[in-house]
Structures are given as C-alpha cells and as structure tokens.
Enzyme design. Sequence first.
Site, PDB file in Angstrom:
ATOM      1  N   GLU A 123      32.881   0.987  32.736  1.00  0.00           N
ATOM      2  CA  GLU A 123      33.655   1.069  31.488  1.00  0.00           C
ATOM      3  C   GLU A 123      33.686   2.504  30.970  1.00  0.00           C
ATOM      4  OE1 GLU A 123      34.889   0.837  27.310  1.00  0.00           O
ATOM      5  OE2 GLU A 123      33.010   1.666  28.094  1.00  0.00           O
ATOM      6  N   GLU A 124      32.578   3.195  31.114  1.00  0.00           N
ATOM      7  CA  GLU A 124      32.479   4.549  30.544  1.00  0.00           C
ATOM      8  C   GLU A 124      33.246   5.585  31.373  1.00  0.00           C
ATOM      9  OE1 GLU A 124      31.575   4.791  27.695  1.00  0.00           O
ATOM     10  OE2 GLU A 124      29.939   3.419  27.206  1.00  0.00           O
ATOM     11  N   ASP A 146      32.028  -5.064  21.991  1.00  0.00           N
ATOM     12  CA  ASP A 146      31.896  -3.647  22.373  1.00  0.00           C
ATOM     13  C   ASP A 146      32.559  -2.770  21.312  1.00  0.00           C
ATOM     14  OD1 ASP A 146      31.101  -1.537  23.989  1.00  0.00           O
ATOM     15  OD2 ASP A 146      32.888  -1.611  25.251  1.00  0.00           O
ATOM     16  N   THR A 154      49.487  42.748  23.710  1.00  0.00           N
ATOM     17  CA  THR A 154      50.917  42.545  23.480  1.00  0.00           C
ATOM     18  C   THR A 154      51.595  42.069  24.753  1.00  0.00           C
ATOM     19  OG1 THR A 154      51.168  44.905  23.807  1.00  0.00           O
ATOM     20  CG2 THR A 154      51.090  44.123  21.553  1.00  0.00           C
ATOM     21  N   SER A 213      42.294   3.057  21.911  1.00  0.00           N
ATOM     22  CA  SER A 213      42.782   2.248  23.011  1.00  0.00           C
ATOM     23  C   SER A 213      41.595   1.817  23.853  1.00  0.00           C
ATOM     24  CB  SER A 213      43.742   3.065  23.882  1.00  0.00           C
ATOM     25  OG  SER A 213      44.720   3.673  23.071  1.00  0.00           O
ATOM     26  N   HIS A 226      29.695  -4.446  29.538  1.00  0.00           N
ATOM     27  CA  HIS A 226      29.447  -3.465  30.603  1.00  0.00           C
ATOM     28  C   HIS A 226      28.006  -2.996  30.580  1.00  0.00           C
ATOM     29  CE1 HIS A 226      29.743   0.286  28.089  1.00  0.00           C
ATOM     30  NE2 HIS A 226      30.570  -0.442  27.361  1.00  0.00           N
ATOM     31  N   ASP A 272      27.041  -0.168  32.293  1.00  0.00           N
ATOM     32  CA  ASP A 272      26.919   1.282  32.500  1.00  0.00           C
ATOM     33  C   ASP A 272      26.865   1.983  31.148  1.00  0.00           C
ATOM     34  OD1 ASP A 272      29.665   0.641  32.032  1.00  0.00           O
ATOM     35  OD2 ASP A 272      30.264   2.605  32.812  1.00  0.00           O
ATOM     36  N   ARG A 327      50.128   7.303  21.109  1.00  0.00           N
ATOM     37  CA  ARG A 327      49.470   6.011  20.862  1.00  0.00           C
ATOM     38  C   ARG A 327      50.581   4.999  20.645  1.00  0.00           C
ATOM     39  NH1 ARG A 327      43.931   6.126  22.067  1.00  0.00           N
ATOM     40  NH2 ARG A 327      43.393   8.306  21.818  1.00  0.00           N
ATOM     41  N   ASP A 380      26.006   0.445  22.833  1.00  0.00           N
ATOM     42  CA  ASP A 380      27.190   0.543  23.706  1.00  0.00           C
ATOM     43  C   ASP A 380      26.777   0.563  25.162  1.00  0.00           C
ATOM     44  OD1 ASP A 380      29.636   1.142  24.881  1.00  0.00           O
ATOM     45  OD2 ASP A 380      29.662   3.215  24.183  1.00  0.00           O
TER      46      ASP A 380
END
Lengths: 464, 464
Positions: free
Chosen positions: A154-155, A181, A316, A400, A87, A89, A329, A120
């Site tokens: 991607e970001e 990546d 209260t 993920s 990627h 971006d 996950r 990245d």
Amino acid sequence: MTDKIVNYLKENRDTHLEELTDWLAVPSVSALPEHKEDVRKGAEWIADSLTNAGMDNVKIYETDGHPVVYGDWLKAEGKPTVLVYGHYDVQPVDPIELWESPPYEATIRDNKLYARGASDDKGQTFMHVKVLQAILKSEGTLPLNFKFCIEGEEEIGSPSLPKFIEENKDLLAADVIVISDTGMLDRGKPAICYGLRGMCAMQVDVTGPNSDLHSGLYGGAVQNPLHAITELLQSFRDENGRILVDGFYDNVQELTKEEREAFRALPLTEEALKNQLGVTELTGEEGYSHIERTWARPTLELNGVWGGFQGEGIKTVIPAKAHAKISCRLVPNQEPDEIIEKVKAHIEKHKPAGIDVKVTLFDKGAPYVTPFDHPAIQAAARSYEKVYGVPTAFTRGGGSIPIVATFDQMLNIPVVLMGFGLSTENFHAPNEHFHLENFDKGMETLADYWFELEKSIQKETTTK
Amino acid sequence: MTDKIVNYLKENRDTHLEELTDWLAVPSVSALPEHKEDVRKGAEWIADSLTNAGMDNVKIYETDGHPVVYGDWLKAEGKPTVLVYGHYDVQPVDPIELWESPPYEATIRDNKLYARGASDDKGQTFMHVKVLQAILKSEGTLPLNFKFCIEGEEEIGSPSLPKFIEENKDLLAADVIVISDTGMLDRGKPAICYGLRGMCAMQVDVTGPNSDLHSGLYGGAVQNPLHAITELLQSFRDENGRILVDGFYDNVQELTKEEREAFRALPLTEEALKNQLGVTELTGEEGYSHIERTWARPTLELNGVWGGFQGEGIKTVIPAKAHAKISCRLVPNQEPDEIIEKVKAHIEKHKPAGIDVKVTLFDKGAPYVTPFDHPAIQAAARSYEKVYGVPTAFTRGGGSIPIVATFDQMLNIPVVLMGFGLSTENFHAPNEHFHLENFDKGMETLADYWFELEKSIQKETTTK
C-alpha cells in the site's frame, strides 16, 4: 453486540497490545529492497494471527511484488459477506534521529502507542482480527461472513493489487468492503469518509532554443521557455480558480442539498484552516465553501515548476527548457483518461509560439463515492455514535486512495471507510503513534458494527 | 597615418607577439582569491609596458579590490584627449581539460593566438599601447593627448571602478573614450557598436501557506504559490511580447529612420538566427525586426522560475513558496531606478490573493548610446574602411557593459567601442584565441584612427 464481547476485549487488552507490539517489531518497509524478507515476515505474522483468530483458508498469495494475505470465515450461511482490506507494510522510518523511542520497539506514553505502523495500518488491521476473535470466543459464531485481504504494497502505491483482484474476483467476492486506514474528524469525533477524489498527473516539458542563451544578446527576439510555460500554465485557470480546460466540469456530480448542509454543520471553519495554514485569505472556485472545494470539486494544481537559474544573485539567461508537474484531483463522475485527453487538447490549443511541448503521464486513479445514505454507511454511523456518544460526521476526502476506487470498480460493491486514526498521529513521519482510546473504542465500534450491519444489509452475491 | 608607422608595426610584429605572450603567461584571474598576487603582476606588467612605450605618470592606483593602472601622454598641446579603457584581468580557465594548448602558454595555430586573455582583453589592450609606441617611435610625437585606465576587475563586474572614476574625475578627464573589448560583425567585417542596453534585475519570492501541503487534502481551497507566481509573471507581458508594466515604454528613445535602414542592410537575417538557435519561429514585440528587438527595444525576461517538486515522477504537493528571477534590458532613455519602481508597483498591483510577495534587487546598469553620426564614431568608421576595404557596420548590442554607461554618465563624453574580436573566439571559454589578422589590421586601424580623430574633433575639456 453483547457485554461478553466487550469484556473479552477488556480482559485481553494487555495480551492484544503485546501481540501488536510483536508485529510492530517487524520492519516491513515495502519501499526498501533490503527489507524484502522483513515484509514477508510481516505477512507471515498476520497470516498466523488470522489462523489463531479462527479464520479458515489462510494463505499467503504471491504477486509480482510483496505477497497478499488472505483468510476467511464463511460459516454464516445465507448472510452477507464483508471483505476487510488492510495492509501490513509500513513507511520507511527516516529521519530515524527524530524518533523519541525506537520505531520498531512499540512504547506507550500518555495512552498512545508509539511505533512505525501503530496507526497506519498494522494497528487498525490488527483491531479487525481481534474483534472477530473476540466475537468467536464469546459467541462461538460470527453474524456475517468475512474475508480478509491484507496487502504488503500500500505504501508504494499497490502496484500488484489490481492484478490480484482481477485474477481473484471470486475469491474476494463480497457484499461490502470495510477499510480502516483513514482518520476521525478529531479526538472524540468519529467520521465516515464516504468519498475520495481521484487523480491524474503529468509533466509538461517546454523546449525552446537549442541551448541556454544570453538574455542580452537574444532577449526580445526569441521565445523564452519560461515565459511560454507561464503563459501555458496561466491559461489553465481563471482568476477565480475555475479551470478553463474545455469540458473539464462536464461530468462533475454536484453535491446534494443534504450533503452541503451536512458539510456546513461540521466544526471545520475557514478561520481554523487559515490559522492552521498561516494564510490571511483562502482562495478557490467561486460558489463553493472551503470544504466543498477540497472534498467535492475538481482541481488542476501545479506541483512543481522549474527552469533557468535558481542560485544566488542573477544570471541573465534565457533557458532552453522549462518544466511543470501538474496534477488534477477528480470527483465523481470524472474519468481520469477523459480528463487527461482534455488537458492534452488544452495544451495543444494554447501552446505558445516558438516552442515545443511534451507531455508525460504519471499515476491516475478514479474518484470514488458511496451514496451518503447507503445502509452499510448508516449502520457504521450508528455504531460509532453508540460507542463515542456523539453523532458521526459524514466526510469526504480531498486526497486519493486509488485502491478504494479499484475495489469499487472491480468488485462493484460499496466501500465503507471506518478509520480510527487522528490527523495528529504522524503517519509517514517520525513518532507515528496510535491513540489507545481509539484502539479500545474502535474495536467496540467494529464489534457493534458487524451486528448492526447484519440487520441492515442483505446478501447480494454468491460467496464461494 | 604614415607608412613609417605601418612599417614599424610590421618590423616589430614578432617582438610584439613575444611581449604579449609574456603578459598572457600571467594568470591574472580576478575572480579567484588564490590569484590575487598574479592579478597584481598583471598590473605591474602593463604598467611597465606603458612606461616602455613612452607614457608618463604611470602609476598603479590601489582600490578596495584589484588595482587600476594609469598612464598618460599629454604633450599634444591644445589637442583633444583620448581616454583608452582596457582590462588586464581574465576569466578562470576551467574546464582546463578542454584546452588544446595550456591557457597561459600562448600558442599560434592557423594565424590565431590561443591563450586566456588573448582577445578578452589583454590582446586588445596591448594593441593600444603598441600603436602609440609605434607612432612615437616613427613620428616622435602623438596627434592627440592620451590617457590609459586599465582595470583589473572587469571580469567580476568592475566593483571598484565607479568609485575610482568618481574620486579621479580630473585625472581621467578627456574628450572621448575608446574601448576595444567588443567584437566585429564577422571576419573581415568591422563594426562599431554605438549603443548597449542597460539592465536591472530582481528576485520575486512568493510565500503562501506556512509549509508544503498535500494537494489532495488542501488543493482547491488555498492559493497555490506556483499558480500565484504564474499569474503574476504572466501579467507582465501580453501575447505579442509587449511589456504591460505601466509606463515601461514612457521614455524609450525610438530608433531613427536612418538607424532602422542601417539595421535592415546588415547581413543578419531572421533565417540565420532561427537556424543558429534551432527554433522554427522567432517571437517578440510587434512592429520591430529581430535586430531592433535585441538592440533597441527593452525587455522583461524570466531568467529562472522554481518551486515545488522537481524530481522524477509525481509528488502531489502544494509548495509553501515559489520564486522567480527577472531581469529587464533597458534602452535609452530608460532609467534603471525608475523601471525598478514601476515593476515593483506592477507587482503590488497584480499580487494574487492569498500570498505574500517579496522583491529583492540585484545589479543594475544604465543603457548607453552615442549618437550614430558623432564625429568620433564617423572617424573610426573611416579608419576601419581604409584598412579592411569594406564599409563599417554600425551596430548596437543587446547586452550590457555597465562600465560603458558609468563612463558615459560620470565623465559625460562619448564612448567609442572599437572591438577587434570575433564572436567565434571563445571569450570566457576554453581555447580562447585572437585572430592575428585582426591583431595586425586592428593596430593599423587604431593608428589611422588617431590621425582621423585629430582632424574630426575639437578639444572640449581642460585636461590636467
């Protein structure tokens, strides 16, 4: 791989770094509308670079969001095809004041290249282009067929890519996907991540009385939404960390004996993790190591819980509402949609008296695993070992990367995650950098890999 | 009580309302530093009013905060002494734009007097002064001895009053305390509140890892502070609302058969409460009605819980910290300090693995109850009934007025709460008002009460 290729990479190192610096100067921040044109410039830059490297059919494909850059080289007749994903971006750069050198002016300090996107993922995507250029320049041909799919979202969670893949299955058809990546195990320790957890996420909103109540006047006689949500959330887990949602573990693929042994051999001790996190004790599902718990066991985690008074001192109040953010996950072969249904059924079954519950769904992504002993994985391991001089670790990731599962499911071919980043390289944070040791060794490893891969796998699909 | 007194009150009604309007014009907001001088003016006003009514020894006593106004009339030789407590400070008036008439310009609409402090508590305190003045003017003497203690910090929790009482025990010595700062059951339905719950409050801070963690990379292997606090908070209660803290109910005074019967006879139905709160179901400790649960059973309530991500969408974080605000309502004879220790011991015992817990204490106040059949209470009930023409309800309150318990404990004499407010009168809110029906009938009731009380109780202390 020949010495000619290695020498080409060495001789052109400065030129390559200058070129990469030029790309890193483009603030292709996909999240910020004001950088929309810069994102396009980032796409045009890598399209030009693909053309210069000798790729054919280079094209910028429009999507509903930022464009996808495609290019290929399909002259290795009868050979398998590799799809390289990357990627162009990058993440935003705030807080800008914490950068020691400007984020879009790549600067080398201590053999590390500092810039947003250095690691990245512009840096790692760029390596792939230059490796193919080096082989073509040195050998006049490539050992395999290649396709590039370089996206610009991607970001921000790759919102347009699934549709693009779906609509361009023939264009992207390949025998193996290679993505750079992710990261290495540690400096000098190459790793191949062969599995990732999937995810599903939701918000639970509990509503009780029609307004906040005085806890003196009403406390004891009406359900307190905070107590109710506490009861509900606590019903999800037993004290040993096992998830109590009916059927949650039904389809979970257990680790093989070989995998468990390989994990045990990794230099990732409980002690080191405790020190890193500053805790005196690790907790989790019984019967599994800390590595197995994060890489290969599913979780249900509370990411946020709130309701009532959060200020100084005491108020209260019995709040009218309480909320929780929950994410699971998932591991192979759990289906996100099935797990969502099971969690919703659990909530319905365990709903405390005197309240209403609403569930809102967020992102989801399937888990992914490529068989440990797949020839494409084993070939990558051999190439790493040749260049780095140490055995390659086989790891899985607890996180993920939804696009990996998307490729896996849509194209139904193995995904090889060959990352060259280090976990200390500040991805998404100020002072992102890329250790040039892995820029150099990484390109050598990739160059070697294409020849290793050519020997290891057969053409399985018809590439057009 | 003689007709002369009643006639005096009727004849002077307009004058009284004008005087009260004058007092209500003073913005004696104790919470706001910019009103410090106004608070003093409020004290001076009521001091003058006490003097004009015929009280002796009127004095403004300095404290560390706002002053206390004292005055007495001690010429009823051999008779018991009544200490009348009230407060001359008021709540802030924000949001000012919601007032239909200016908060410091008393306005009568529909026989209701609208102004900040009209009901809470200038109006009710003023009634006491004018009643004694009426009796003195009509009869030339009073049936009992009287002392006034009118403070200026009730709306900020009476921080200076305990010290003032402690240092002036002889000055304040009396046989009974009468406070008009609470409400009636409903319009036309007088009530005497003979018990209040006490309170203790604390914050629980749970700390896990040394920073927020990615729930993918670490989820499953490290204790999540949100799970930990959920587990801890859930351990406090069983599913029937019973508090599981060891010894929590040890000293709880059970209701008498007579009290339970009296509560059952009140026109406060479960159905009405459900409608008011907008819930389909009431919950709470088994074996007790909704009235008993709020008036006479202790609670442990979550007033706030928070940690992690609270924004839109999802952030897959394991937060480093999680927090809860907890308060217990206490009933006779629970000791706040003892309950605090028991809750802390429970937290220590049930602390989940892998986290640290810190407990910070806030306010506390003792519970209070005056025996149902105390002659001072029964006399008040008779006076109410004579004036309002209906039986007086005996109620208890679920809330806490710490100063009541302070008087009870420091002076060790019964406290009679004779309130004339209505729950619809917007105390602490815009458009506070006081129904003049209860201004008129309330003064008659008080005037009658002093004569009823003279017949009912004996002098028990030496007043100086």
